[in-house]
Motif scaffolding. Structure first.
Motif, PDB file in Angstrom:
ATOM      1  N   GLN A 263       0.864  -1.174   0.000  1.00 16.68           N
ATOM      2  CA  GLN A 263       0.000   0.000   0.000  1.00 16.68           C
ATOM      3  C   GLN A 263       0.900   1.223   0.000  1.00 16.68           C
ATOM      4  O   GLN A 263       2.113   1.118   0.222  1.00 16.68           O
ATOM      5  CB  GLN A 263      -0.938  -0.005   1.207  1.00 16.68           C
ATOM      6  N   PRO A 264       0.365   2.420  -0.239  1.00 17.06           N
ATOM      7  CA  PRO A 264       1.207   3.620  -0.246  1.00 17.06           C
ATOM      8  C   PRO A 264       1.997   3.760   1.050  1.00 17.06           C
ATOM      9  O   PRO A 264       1.567   3.333   2.116  1.00 17.06           O
ATOM     10  CB  PRO A 264       0.193   4.754  -0.425  1.00 17.06           C
ATOM     11  N   VAL A 269       1.226   8.948   3.295  1.00 14.90           N
ATOM     12  CA  VAL A 269       0.077   9.255   4.158  1.00 14.90           C
ATOM     13  C   VAL A 269       0.278  10.603   4.828  1.00 14.90           C
ATOM     14  O   VAL A 269      -0.624  11.463   4.834  1.00 14.90           O
ATOM     15  CB  VAL A 269      -0.110   8.157   5.224  1.00 14.90           C
ATOM     16  N   THR A 286      -6.363   7.652   7.078  1.00 15.67           N
ATOM     17  CA  THR A 286      -5.899   7.516   5.696  1.00 15.67           C
ATOM     18  C   THR A 286      -4.997   6.303   5.553  1.00 15.67           C
ATOM     19  O   THR A 286      -5.009   5.618   4.514  1.00 15.67           O
ATOM     20  CB  THR A 286      -5.158   8.791   5.260  1.00 15.67           C
ATOM     21  N   ASP A 290      -5.864   3.434   2.979  1.00 16.52           N
ATOM     22  CA  ASP A 290      -4.925   2.928   1.980  1.00 16.52           C
ATOM     23  C   ASP A 290      -4.895   1.402   1.973  1.00 16.52           C
ATOM     24  O   ASP A 290      -4.777   0.772   0.914  1.00 16.52           O
ATOM     25  CB  ASP A 290      -3.520   3.461   2.249  1.00 16.52           C
TER      26      ASP A 290
END
Length: 541
Positions: A263-264, A269, A286, A290
């Motif tokens: 994930q990012p 974030v 967030t 994500d």
């Protein structure tokens, strides 16, 4: 006991005709968030950045009248897995928590007995692959693991070895309840595990849970599966501290390397939430979002998006100050369902609850539940199809501690009846709470000393085990205007008009003009209580 009869052939025809792969039973991704309150959802106007969760709500169904049956973690999760209200729990230690008068007390004292049917076990027996990642918080696991001395270095290889073995023990224990796959698990909250606390690894690690979810999906992409995905966010410990802390720390101790690529990044974030002006205490929403987006992306990549029902459920109500109560802020929660090509976007008004998940999953999978499985809910598939069931319930029931309630679309009735065996003076309640509750609870949940400092006064007495009791006495907390959130907390009968008084400040139960309405709501509650174990002096003797 309430059971459902499914029209299996007609239902299977509906389900299988709706997917991209002919003849395949649907996958079920059940996401259960933890203390994700209203302010953590962007689509509800919260000060949070949550585009993937918002998509589930906006492109799927968001139930405007979604409810929990019990507004703390364990009983809420128990109901999701068992299909019935927590007060039916057959575990001996749950029954031991009943009062001398036979009133059940719903707390964190829930679990399954050997062989008890539950959602993953029934699906597993029907050929589904079943997976679990995240927070368990049901049958105790902490007593099974090896202790670690407080202040131990989590980077010490010897300490790491113990912690990884403890993770294996907890994961294997959870498998006993119907799961083929258990990875990246917590026995309870990160702060509840004394070994994690002792080493400073009592943190959230969303990437760890996201990777486990993706691993399970990839491993089982060619057959139907059910995944219970239970991230620890947004519960304690401090979510922002975890987001900005060592990314190698996890529920199994310190990982060899940070988990990347699923994930990012955490840096992303922080950059996105800073640019959006999100306050620090909400920025981890967030991070969670994500993770949800990464799992959705994996489903699309594998061609499983149209074969998978996603149900997103928050295990407690929308408002922090009402957690642990039967007020609307505690029992009204976020429930959404997303199923491309099957569910049309909408915001249905039916009163739905977590007791409805089990019959929904069974019906869509073409499964007749075992005869000894108690189900208190209704399948949501008709609502998914856009129908408006004529005989849908007109009220939902909730229970926590000694409190019981029913809620209709316009009215709420909350009953707080203290049975004779628990009648105490204030001084007696304080003494008993300190002796029987405060000490043991702090030992199990040490983080509560910081979060609830007024526990020490013995004022939490309603819900507890024995003999005094325990309650989230939210009447002490006040809104920005200085008005107590729950000014009528100790009133035996409480009646609220949700249209004119949505925050439940004006108790109408003693007003003669509302006598008929009070009796009607009491009648609804009596109907529920009459089908559940235990007594409730004054309404069910």
């Amino acid at each position: 006991m309430k059971r459902k009869v499914f029209v299996v052939l007609a239902m299977v025809g509906f389900c299988l005709a709706s997917f991209g792969k002919p003849g395949r039973k649907p996958n079920i991704l059940f996401i259960i968030a933890d203390d994700q309150f209203r302010d953590h959802f962007g689509f509800l106007g919260g000060k949070s950045l949550t585009p993937h969760i918002d998509r589930l709500a906006n492109e799927g169904i968001y139930f405007e009248n979604g409810f929990v049956s019990s507004s703390v973690c364990s009983p809420s999760r128990y109901t999701c897995m068992s299909g019935h209200f927590a007060s039916r729990c057959p575990q001996p230690y749950f029954k031991e928590g009943s009062t001398e008068d036979g009133v059940t007390r719903i707390l964190w004292n829930l679990g399954f007995i050997d062989g008890q049917p539950n959602v993953p076990r029934v699906l597993q027996q029907a050929g589904y692959k079943t997976g679990f990642t995240g927070k368990w918080h049901l049958n105790g696991t902490m007593h099974l693991i090896d202790p670690i001395e407080k202040g131990s270095d989590p980077y010490d290889p010897a300490v790491q070895k113990v912690m990884r073995n403890n993770q294996r023990i907890i994961a294997e224990e959870i498998k006993k309840f119907g799961f083929d796959f258990t990875q990246a698990v917590y026995g309870g909250n990160p702060d509840d595990d004394k070994t994690l606390k002792a080493t400073g690894c009592n943190v959230h690690n969303q990437e760890w849970n996201t990777k486990a979810a993706i691993d399970f999906i990839e491993q089982n992409q060619d057959e139907p599966w059910y995944l219970y995905f239970a991230p620890t966010l947004m519960h304690v410990p401090d979510t922002f501290a975890s987001l900005t802390g060592d990314p190698r720390k996890s529920g199994m101790g310190v990982l060899d390397e940070p988990i990347t690529g699923v994930q990012p990044s955490r840096e992303s974030v922080l950059a996105r939430t800073k640019a959006a002006g999100i306050p620090d205490h909400n920025r981890a929403a967030t991070w969670l979002d994500d993770g949800i987006g990464a799992v959705q992306a994996k489903l699309k990549e594998l061609g499983l998006e149209k074969d998978t029902l996603i149900v997103y459920y928050n295990d407690n109500g929308m408002e922090y100050h009402s957690k642990g109560t039967c007020y609307q802020g505690g029992v009204r929660t976020q429930i959404m369902a997303y199923w491309p090509g099957v569910i049309e976007p909408g915001r249905p008004q039916e009163l739905v609850q977590n007791v409805d998940f089990a019959p929904t999953f069974f019906e869509m999978a073409g499964i007749e539940p075992p005869k000894d499985m108690m189900l208190d809910g209704e399948s949501l598939l008709p609502i998914f199809r856009g129908e408006q069931p004529a005989d849908w319930r007109d009220a939902v029931y909730s229970e926590i501690g000694l409190t019981r309630s029913v809620t209709s679309k316009e009215w709420s009735y909350v009953a707080f009846y203290v049975p004779p065996s628990l009648q105490r003076t204030q001084a007696e309640r304080v003494a008993e709470a300190k002796e029987y509750y405060y000490g043991p609870m702090l030992e199990e949940h040490p983080w509560m000393a910081d979060q609830y400092p007024f526990l020490e006064d013995g004022r939490y007495f309603q819900l507890g085990m024995k003999p005094g009791g325990f309650a989230f006495e939210r009447w002490q907390l006040k809104d920005p205007a200085g008005t107590p959130w729950a000014p009528n907390y100790f009133d035996q009968d409480q009646l609220y008009n949700l249209k004119t008084d949505p925050t439940e400040k004006n108790n109408l139960a003693t007003s003669p003009e509302y006598k008929a309405r009070l009796e009607k709501m009491q009648g609804r509650l009596k109907n529920y209580l009459g089908n559940l174990p235990g007594t409730y002096p004054g309404l069910k003797d």
